[in-house]
Design a protein around this motif. Structure first.
Motif, PDB file in Angstrom:
ATOM      1  N   ASP A  11     -18.883   0.918 -33.808  1.00  0.00           N
ATOM      2  CA  ASP A  11     -20.106   1.194 -34.547  1.00  0.00           C
ATOM      3  C   ASP A  11     -21.197   1.616 -33.568  1.00  0.00           C
ATOM      4  N   GLY A  13     -24.774   2.452 -31.712  1.00  0.00           N
ATOM      5  CA  GLY A  13     -26.041   1.733 -31.664  1.00  0.00           C
ATOM      6  C   GLY A  13     -27.155   2.536 -32.301  1.00  0.00           C
ATOM      7  N   GLN A  14     -28.380   2.036 -32.128  1.00  0.00           N
ATOM      8  CA  GLN A  14     -29.560   2.659 -32.733  1.00  0.00           C
ATOM      9  C   GLN A  14     -30.349   3.404 -31.664  1.00  0.00           C
ATOM     10  N   PRO A  15     -30.223   4.739 -31.590  1.00  0.00           N
ATOM     11  CA  PRO A  15     -30.974   5.475 -30.576  1.00  0.00           C
ATOM     12  C   PRO A  15     -32.463   5.486 -30.902  1.00  0.00           C
ATOM     13  N   THR A  16     -33.284   5.604 -29.890  1.00  0.00           N
ATOM     14  CA  THR A  16     -34.734   5.681 -30.100  1.00  0.00           C
ATOM     15  C   THR A  16     -35.150   7.144 -30.236  1.00  0.00           C
ATOM     16  N   GLN A  19     -35.326   8.784 -26.834  1.00  0.00           N
ATOM     17  CA  GLN A  19     -34.035   9.227 -26.308  1.00  0.00           C
ATOM     18  C   GLN A  19     -33.624  10.569 -26.918  1.00  0.00           C
ATOM     19  N   GLN A  56     -25.002   4.099 -26.164  1.00  0.00           N
ATOM     20  CA  GLN A  56     -25.330   3.581 -27.487  1.00  0.00           C
ATOM     21  C   GLN A  56     -24.512   4.257 -28.580  1.00  0.00           C
ATOM     22  N   LEU A  57     -24.351   5.578 -28.470  1.00  0.00           N
ATOM     23  CA  LEU A  57     -23.629   6.317 -29.501  1.00  0.00           C
ATOM     24  C   LEU A  57     -22.116   6.229 -29.328  1.00  0.00           C
ATOM     25  N   GLU A  82     -28.283  16.803 -35.535  1.00  0.00           N
ATOM     26  CA  GLU A  82     -28.895  15.657 -36.209  1.00  0.00           C
ATOM     27  C   GLU A  82     -30.164  15.210 -35.489  1.00  0.00           C
ATOM     28  N   VAL A  86     -33.916  14.805 -37.106  1.00  0.00           N
ATOM     29  CA  VAL A  86     -34.725  13.583 -37.042  1.00  0.00           C
ATOM     30  C   VAL A  86     -36.088  13.876 -36.420  1.00  0.00           C
TER      31      VAL A  86
END
Length: 312
Positions: A11, A13-16, A19, A56-57, A82, A86
Motif C-alpha cells: 500500500d 504512502g501519502q506523498p506531500t 514532494q 513512499q510510493l 496524476e 493534483v
C-alpha cells in the motif's frame, strides 16, 4: 496467495504536495541540478526529496543508470500525470479562495437570449475567462421572457434578455444594444422575390418563436400571420425556414451566410419590415451582481460601441 501483511506493505504512502512539486520541477527542468536552481534548494535536498517520494510510493520514478540525465520510468510517467492533476487542483483551489477573499463570486449563473449573436457571446465569454479564470460559469440559453423568468426565480444571477415591455418590480434593466431582425424565407417560397401588397403575408404560415414563460402572455412580437406555427427552439425555426415550410423573422447575423449562399432570401413585406430587437442586461435589485457578473454586464455594454462585434 498474499498475506494481509504483504498487502499492507504494497500500500503506497501519502506523498506531500511539496514532494509532488519537486518531482514535477525535475521533469520540467530536465535534471536534479536544474530543479535545485529553480527552487533555490541544494541538489542533495532535491535528490533526497525524490528518493523519499519513491520510497513512499513504492515505485522507481527515474532511470538514473542508463543515461546521464534522469529519465522517467513507465511508472514515473503515470505518476507525473496524476501529480500534475493534483498540483493543478491545488492551484485552482488557491485561486478560487483568493478570489472569494476579494469578494469575487465562486461561480456565475448567466442566462442569454437565443437571439444574441454568437460572436457577441463568444467575445464576452473569452474576455470573462481571461479576467476570472477561477470563476465557474453556468450558462442558460432561453427565448423572450424565459430569460427574465430564470433571473426572477434566482436560477441565474444575471441575464441578457430581449425586449420585455412589461414593468416588473424588483428588476433592474440595462441596455446592451440590439440585434437586427429580418423577415426571410426559402427562395422557392411564394413570398420570395419582389414586393407584395399589405396583408399578403397573412395567408402564409408564419414561424414564430414562442415564450416558455408566462411573462409575455397575451403579447405578440411582429406576428402578422393568420396561420402560425409556434416553436420553442430558434434552431428548429431556422431549419424549417430553409426547408420552405414557412416564413419568419430571424436575427440577421444568424442567417447572413444563408442569404449570401442563396439558401434564404430577405422578404419585402410592407407590414413586417423587421427591425431592431432590443437587448437588456437584467438582474434582481435585491441581488446585485458581484465583480465577475458585473464584468459581464459591462462587457456586453461595451460591445454596443463596437459595430463589428454588435453585427455578429
Amino acid at each position: 496467495m498474499k498475506t494481509i501483511e504483504e498487502f499492507e506493505m504494497s500500500d503506497p504512502g501519502q506523498p506531500t504536495l511539496d514532494q509532488l512539486k519537486v518531482f514535477i520541477t525535475v521533469v520540467e527542468t530536465g535534471s536534479f541540478a536544474a530543479a535545485s536552481r529553480k527552487l533555490n534548494r541544494a541538489t542533495s535536498v532535491i535528490s533526497y526529496t525524490i528518493a523519499n517520494l519513491e520510497a513512499q510510493l513504492g515505485v522507481t520514478l527515474f532511470d538514473r543508470l542508463s543515461t546521464k540525465k534522469p529519465q522517467l520510468t513507465l511508472e514515473g510517467r503515470t505518476v507525473l500525470a496524476e501529480a500534475k492533476s493534483v498540483a493543478h487542483g491545488i492551484d485552482n483551489l488557491r485561486a478560487k479562495v483568493k478570489s472569494m477573499l476579494r469578494g469575487v463570486e465562486p461561480e456565475v449563473h448567466l442566462a442569454l437570449d437565443v437571439m444574441l449573436p454568437a460572436a457577441r457571446v463568444m467575445d464576452a465569454l473569452k474576455a470573462f475567462r481571461r479576467e476570472f479564470p477561477s470563476v465557474s460559469l453556468l450558462l442558460y440559453v432561453e427565448a423572450l421572457g424565459a430569460v427574465t423568468q430564470i433571473v426572477l426565480n434566482r436560477t441565474a444571477a444575471i441575464g441578457i434578455s430581449g425586449p420585455l415591455d412589461v414593468e416588473i418590480a424588483g428588476l433592474e434593466r440595462i441596455g446592451v444594444g440590439f440585434v437586427k431582425l429580418i423577415p426571410v424565407a426559402s427562395p422557392d417560397h411564394p413570398l420570395a422575390g419582389g414586393s407584395h401588397p399589405p396583408g399578403t403575408a397573412r395567408g402564409h404560415i408564419q414561424l414564430v418563436l414562442t415564450d416558455r414563460s408566462p411573462l409575455t402572455q397575451g403579447h405578440e412580437f411582429a406576428v402578422v400571420g393568420n396561420h402560425t406555427w409556434r416553436l420553442a427552439d430558434l434552431g428548429a425555426k431556422h431549419m424549417l425556414l430553409k426547408e420552405g415550410i414557412g416564413w419568419g423573422n430571424m436575427p440577421e447575423p444568424m442567417v447572413r451566410d444563408d442569404l449570401e449562399a442563396g439558401r434564404l432570401v430577405q422578404l419585402d413585406l410592407p407590414d413586417c419590415k423587421g427591425g431592431p430587437y432590443r437587448l437588456q442586461a437584467v438582474y434582481r435589485t435585491d441581488s446585485p451582481p458581484g465583480p465577475a457578473a458585473r464584468f459581464l454586464i459591462d462587457h456586453f455594454q461595451s460591445q454596443d460601441i463596437d459595430d463589428s462585434i454588435a453585427a455578429g
